[in-house]
Write a protein that holds these residues in place. Structure first.
Motif, PDB file in Angstrom:
ATOM      1  N   LEU A   1      -4.967  -1.909  -2.229  1.00 22.74           N
ATOM      2  CA  LEU A   1      -4.859  -0.578  -1.616  1.00 22.74           C
ATOM      3  C   LEU A   1      -3.834   0.229  -2.388  1.00 22.74           C
ATOM      4  O   LEU A   1      -2.735  -0.267  -2.661  1.00 22.74           O
ATOM      5  CB  LEU A   1      -4.382  -0.705  -0.161  1.00 22.74           C
ATOM      6  CG  LEU A   1      -4.011   0.639   0.480  1.00 22.74           C
ATOM      7  CD1 LEU A   1      -5.245   1.305   1.062  1.00 22.74           C
ATOM      8  CD2 LEU A   1      -2.954   0.488   1.544  1.00 22.74           C
ATOM      9  N   LEU A   2      -4.169   1.443  -2.734  1.00 20.89           N
ATOM     10  CA  LEU A   2      -3.174   2.387  -3.222  1.00 20.89           C
ATOM     11  C   LEU A   2      -3.054   3.447  -2.131  1.00 20.89           C
ATOM     12  O   LEU A   2      -3.966   4.248  -1.933  1.00 20.89           O
ATOM     13  CB  LEU A   2      -3.606   2.996  -4.559  1.00 20.89           C
ATOM     14  CG  LEU A   2      -2.513   3.803  -5.243  1.00 20.89           C
ATOM     15  CD1 LEU A   2      -1.276   2.955  -5.507  1.00 20.89           C
ATOM     16  CD2 LEU A   2      -3.029   4.384  -6.545  1.00 20.89           C
TER      17      LEU A   2
ATOM     18  N   THR B   1       0.706  -8.167   2.663  1.00 15.70           N
ATOM     19  CA  THR B   1       1.566  -7.005   2.413  1.00 15.70           C
ATOM     20  C   THR B   1       2.258  -7.114   1.056  1.00 15.70           C
ATOM     21  O   THR B   1       2.382  -6.141   0.346  1.00 15.70           O
ATOM     22  CB  THR B   1       2.620  -6.819   3.522  1.00 15.70           C
ATOM     23  OG1 THR B   1       3.533  -7.909   3.488  1.00 15.70           O
ATOM     24  CG2 THR B   1       1.982  -6.721   4.894  1.00 15.70           C
ATOM     25  N   GLY B   2       2.705  -8.312   0.701  1.00 17.18           N
ATOM     26  CA  GLY B   2       3.416  -8.465  -0.578  1.00 17.18           C
ATOM     27  C   GLY B   2       2.750  -9.476  -1.495  1.00 17.18           C
ATOM     28  O   GLY B   2       3.434 -10.108  -2.298  1.00 17.18           O
TER      29      GLY B   2
ATOM     30  N   GLY C   1       8.478  -4.694   6.598  1.00 18.90           N
ATOM     31  CA  GLY C   1       8.267  -3.297   6.990  1.00 18.90           C
ATOM     32  C   GLY C   1       6.804  -3.009   7.277  1.00 18.90           C
ATOM     33  O   GLY C   1       6.446  -2.539   8.365  1.00 18.90           O
TER      34      GLY C   1
ATOM     35  N   TYR D   1      17.265  -4.498   1.093  1.00 18.46           N
ATOM     36  CA  TYR D   1      15.797  -4.469   1.093  1.00 18.46           C
ATOM     37  C   TYR D   1      15.263  -5.304  -0.081  1.00 18.46           C
ATOM     38  O   TYR D   1      14.312  -6.082   0.075  1.00 18.46           O
ATOM     39  CB  TYR D   1      15.301  -3.016   0.989  1.00 18.46           C
ATOM     40  CG  TYR D   1      13.806  -2.931   0.796  1.00 18.46           C
ATOM     41  CD1 TYR D   1      12.939  -2.860   1.881  1.00 18.46           C
ATOM     42  CD2 TYR D   1      13.241  -2.961  -0.492  1.00 18.46           C
ATOM     43  CE1 TYR D   1      11.565  -2.820   1.708  1.00 18.46           C
ATOM     44  CE2 TYR D   1      11.872  -2.926  -0.675  1.00 18.46           C
ATOM     45  CZ  TYR D   1      11.045  -2.867   0.421  1.00 18.46           C
ATOM     46  OH  TYR D   1       9.680  -2.843   0.236  1.00 18.46           O
TER      47      TYR D   1
ATOM     48  N   SER E   1       8.273 -16.608   8.026  1.00 21.12           N
ATOM     49  CA  SER E   1       9.102 -17.824   7.960  1.00 21.12           C
ATOM     50  C   SER E   1       9.630 -18.180   9.356  1.00 21.12           C
ATOM     51  O   SER E   1       9.501 -17.394  10.305  1.00 21.12           O
ATOM     52  CB  SER E   1      10.254 -17.630   6.981  1.00 21.12           C
ATOM     53  OG  SER E   1      11.161 -16.705   7.525  1.00 21.12           O
TER      54      SER E   1
ATOM     55  N   THR F   1      -1.696  -5.221  -0.535  1.00 18.05           N
ATOM     56  CA  THR F   1      -0.990  -3.931  -0.643  1.00 18.05           C
ATOM     57  C   THR F   1       0.150  -3.981  -1.655  1.00 18.05           C
ATOM     58  O   THR F   1       0.708  -2.948  -2.008  1.00 18.05           O
ATOM     59  CB  THR F   1      -0.440  -3.435   0.724  1.00 18.05           C
ATOM     60  OG1 THR F   1       0.682  -4.234   1.089  1.00 18.05           O
ATOM     61  CG2 THR F   1      -1.481  -3.477   1.818  1.00 18.05           C
ATOM     62  N   GLY F   2       0.526  -5.153  -2.111  1.00 16.23           N
ATOM     63  CA  GLY F   2       1.632  -5.218  -3.071  1.00 16.23           C
ATOM     64  C   GLY F   2       1.806  -6.628  -3.594  1.00 16.23           C
ATOM     65  O   GLY F   2       0.932  -7.472  -3.406  1.00 16.23           O
TER      66      GLY F   2
END
Ligand SMILES: NC(=O)c1ccc[n+]([C@@H]2O[C@H](COP(=O)([O-])OP(=O)(O)OC[C@H]3O[C@@H](n4cnc5c(N)ncnc54)[C@H](OP(=O)(O)O)[C@@H]3O)[C@@H](O)[C@H]2O)c1
Length: 329
Positions: free
Chosen positions: A268-269, A218-219, A161, A309, A182, A240-241
């Motif tokens: 980042l929050l 991102t993750g 996302g 998700y 991937s 970010t995560g």
């Protein structure tokens, strides 16, 4: 009205489609009729009450906000007395996580500053895919990452996302973008503008000879030391995560690395921002950013959508279409 409600933490199956009271907007609120919503990490984490830390916000033993859902694309149904920016009938989109959630329902009342006019050419489903994921990507690249034209930017998690927006936003800033994903997503990430793609199942980007001016993870996916190795001497890393360990590293080890060397590393929050939403609207209108939609579900299928998700392999955004029964007036 119909809404997806939960009263206890658990697997997505604790979510139930229920008939609940339609909200009445206060003077500083608009009543919005939800046409589409999308799934974000907060839905997956808040429904389960995991990690435990989220209960400090959402309630220790049971959920405080019983209707989840952050991103909406809607039509304004009614406006409170003090509303200045919108009128009945306007089509808008927004991130309502800062005002109590509630996107997985037919109607919500929210303050107007959570919303912006939807790009006219976009469908509600396309617009609902945008708010949180795009603003995380924007704030990560521009605010924390200080992105500049011509920089070499790597997006790890490029097919998800946030990642699909990050690739396109970085390109719109004139960066040379490498997307990591991937095998099955290589073509899609190339098609949204990545100059190079790296298949993480085949190649370790932290161990090849390349270095990057800016890395957005991102993750999480990797340790902070792997990312440090892949940064150019004055490079910036933004997380970010990810797992608790990865977020902990970026929050506590990142600032220490930043203070003791030339590389800058941190997390980042994201904060919902009407200004950033308007920035995204303009970018969407130029066609430089186009939402990637993985799958569409109906309101009664929200549990299935959140479970999908939560498997961690969505290709772009998971969208909820909210159908309304026809009423005769
Ligand atoms: N900082 C903030 O304020 C904020 C706000 C919202 C969300 N977040 C965080 O942002 C993170 C990402 O959210 P999202 O909604 O973008 O997630 P998402 O859509 O679920 O991301 C899924 C994508 O991750 C990819 N992926 C899985 N394992 C990977 C690996 N080892 N290397 C590279 N890519 C991999 C998957 O690709 P494959 O299928 O190809 O594996 C898939 O396309 C979450 O951890 C969330 O907590 C942070």
């Amino acid at each position: 009205m119909k809404a997806i409600v939960y009263e206890k933490y658990g697997p997505p199956e604790v979510l139930r489609l229920k008939e609940v009271e339609k909200p009445i907007p206060k003077d500083n609120e608009v009543l919005i009729k939800v046409h589409a919503a999308s799934v974000n990490y907060s839905d997956w984490s808040f429904v389960r009450g995991k990690p435990f830390l989220v209960r400090m916000y959402q309630g220790l033993l049971k959920p405080k906000n019983t209707i989840l859902g952050t991103d909406v694309a809607v039509r304004i149904e009614a406006v409170g007395r003090n509303i200045k920016q919108f009128q009945k009938g306007d089509e808008v989109f927004g991130d309502i996580s800062g005002c109590g959630f509630g996107a997985f329902s037919e109607y919500v009342s929210v303050p107007e500053n959570a919303l912006a006019l939807k790009p006219a050419s976009m469908t509600f489903e396309e617009a609902a895919a945008v708010p949180q994921a795009a603003v995380v990507a924007l704030q990560g690249l521009r605010n924390k990452g200080q992105i500049q034209p011509g920089q070499k930017v790597l997006i790890n998690g490029a097919s998800g996302g946030i990642g699909t927006f990050a690739v396109q936003i970085a390109k719109s800033f004139g960066a040379e973008v490498t997307g990591v994903c991937s095998t099955r997503n290589l073509d899609m990430v190339r098609s949204i503008g990545a100059d190079q793609v790296i298949d993480y199942t085949q190649e370790d980007f932290t161990q090849n000879e390349q270095s990057y001016d800016l890395i957005l993870a991102t993750g999480g996916y990797r340790s902070i030391f792997d990312y440090k190795h892949a940064l150019s001497p004055r490079g910036i890393y933004v997380c970010t995560g990810g797992s608790f360990a990865q977020i902990y590293q970026s929050m506590f080890i990142g600032p220490w690395i930043s203070m003791t060397g030339s590389k800058k590393m941190g997390n980042l929050l994201m904060r919902p921002s009407q200004k950033d939403l308007v920035f995204m609207k303009e970018l969407l209108e130029t066609g430089k950013v186009v939402p990637v939609i993985d799958r569409r579900f109906t309101l009664s299928e929200v549990a299935e959508a959140i479970r999908h998700y939560g498997e961690g392999h969505a290709r772009g955004k998971v969208v909820i279409t909210v159908e309304h029964e026809r009423t005769h007036s």
